[in-house]
Design a protein around this motif. Structure first.
Motif, PDB file in Angstrom:
ATOM      1  N   LEU A   1      -7.075   2.328 -10.314  1.00 60.22           N
ATOM      2  CA  LEU A   1      -5.678   2.651 -10.053  1.00 60.22           C
ATOM      3  C   LEU A   1      -4.763   1.897 -11.012  1.00 60.22           C
TER       4      LEU A   1
ATOM      5  N   GLY B   1       0.445   6.816  -6.556  1.00 55.70           N
ATOM      6  CA  GLY B   1      -0.746   7.613  -6.813  1.00 55.70           C
ATOM      7  C   GLY B   1      -0.555   9.088  -6.502  1.00 55.70           C
ATOM      8  N   VAL B   2       0.059   9.372  -5.347  1.00 54.26           N
ATOM      9  CA  VAL B   2       0.204  10.763  -4.915  1.00 54.26           C
ATOM     10  C   VAL B   2       1.358  11.450  -5.624  1.00 54.26           C
TER      11      VAL B   2
ATOM     12  N   PHE C   1      -6.929   9.163  -4.084  1.00 59.51           N
ATOM     13  CA  PHE C   1      -6.328   7.826  -4.166  1.00 59.51           C
ATOM     14  C   PHE C   1      -7.229   6.791  -3.509  1.00 59.51           C
ATOM     15  N   TRP C   2      -7.671   7.078  -2.288  1.00 63.92           N
ATOM     16  CA  TRP C   2      -8.465   6.098  -1.547  1.00 63.92           C
ATOM     17  C   TRP C   2      -9.859   5.928  -2.121  1.00 63.92           C
TER      18      TRP C   2
ATOM     19  N   LEU D   1       0.373   4.033  -2.746  1.00 56.70           N
ATOM     20  CA  LEU D   1       0.019   5.397  -2.359  1.00 56.70           C
ATOM     21  C   LEU D   1       1.042   6.384  -2.902  1.00 56.70           C
ATOM     22  N   ARG D   2       2.316   6.032  -2.812  1.00 59.14           N
ATOM     23  CA  ARG D   2       3.379   6.886  -3.354  1.00 59.14           C
ATOM     24  C   ARG D   2       3.212   7.058  -4.865  1.00 59.14           C
TER      25      ARG D   2
ATOM     26  N   TRP E   1       0.810  -1.208   0.000  1.00 55.68           N
ATOM     27  CA  TRP E   1       0.000   0.000   0.000  1.00 55.68           C
ATOM     28  C   TRP E   1       0.847   1.263   0.000  1.00 55.68           C
ATOM     29  N   SER E   2       1.983   1.249   0.716  1.00 59.42           N
ATOM     30  CA  SER E   2       2.805   2.459   0.742  1.00 59.42           C
ATOM     31  C   SER E   2       3.360   2.774  -0.645  1.00 59.42           C
TER      32      SER E   2
ATOM     33  N   PRO F   1      -4.512  12.429  -1.451  1.00 60.96           N
ATOM     34  CA  PRO F   1      -4.755  11.160  -0.758  1.00 60.96           C
ATOM     35  C   PRO F   1      -6.209  10.706  -0.795  1.00 60.96           C
TER      36      PRO F   1
END
Length: 69
Positions: free
Chosen positions: A32, A13-14, A24-25, A10-11, A6-7, A21
């Motif tokens: 995605l 995506g952001v 993303f969620w 998330l990286r 997930w990290s 954020p």
């Protein structure tokens, strides 16, 4: 089944896509995946894959037998 990183997602995506954020969620994994450039090259979900998903996450249907005699 392996877990998702997930990290890293998330990286990507952001930082990579410039998403906030919350944006993303709000995405589904398929959205995605598409945004990150995977055009579905893994192939369609076939019956054996569907069967595995159904066994892993069965529908929680409660049968109503109130009309049974």
């Amino acid at each position: 089944m392996t877990g998702l990183d997930w990290s890293a997602l998330l990286r990507a995506g952001v930082q990579g896509l410039g998403l906030k954020p919350a944006e993303f969620w709000d995405l589904t994994p398929a959205e995605l995946q598409l945004m990150l450039g995977d055009r579905g090259t893994t192939g369609p979900l076939l019956s054996d894959g569907l069967e595995a998903l159904m066994q892993t996450w069965p529908d929680d249907l409660k049968e109503d037998h109130s009309d049974d005699g």
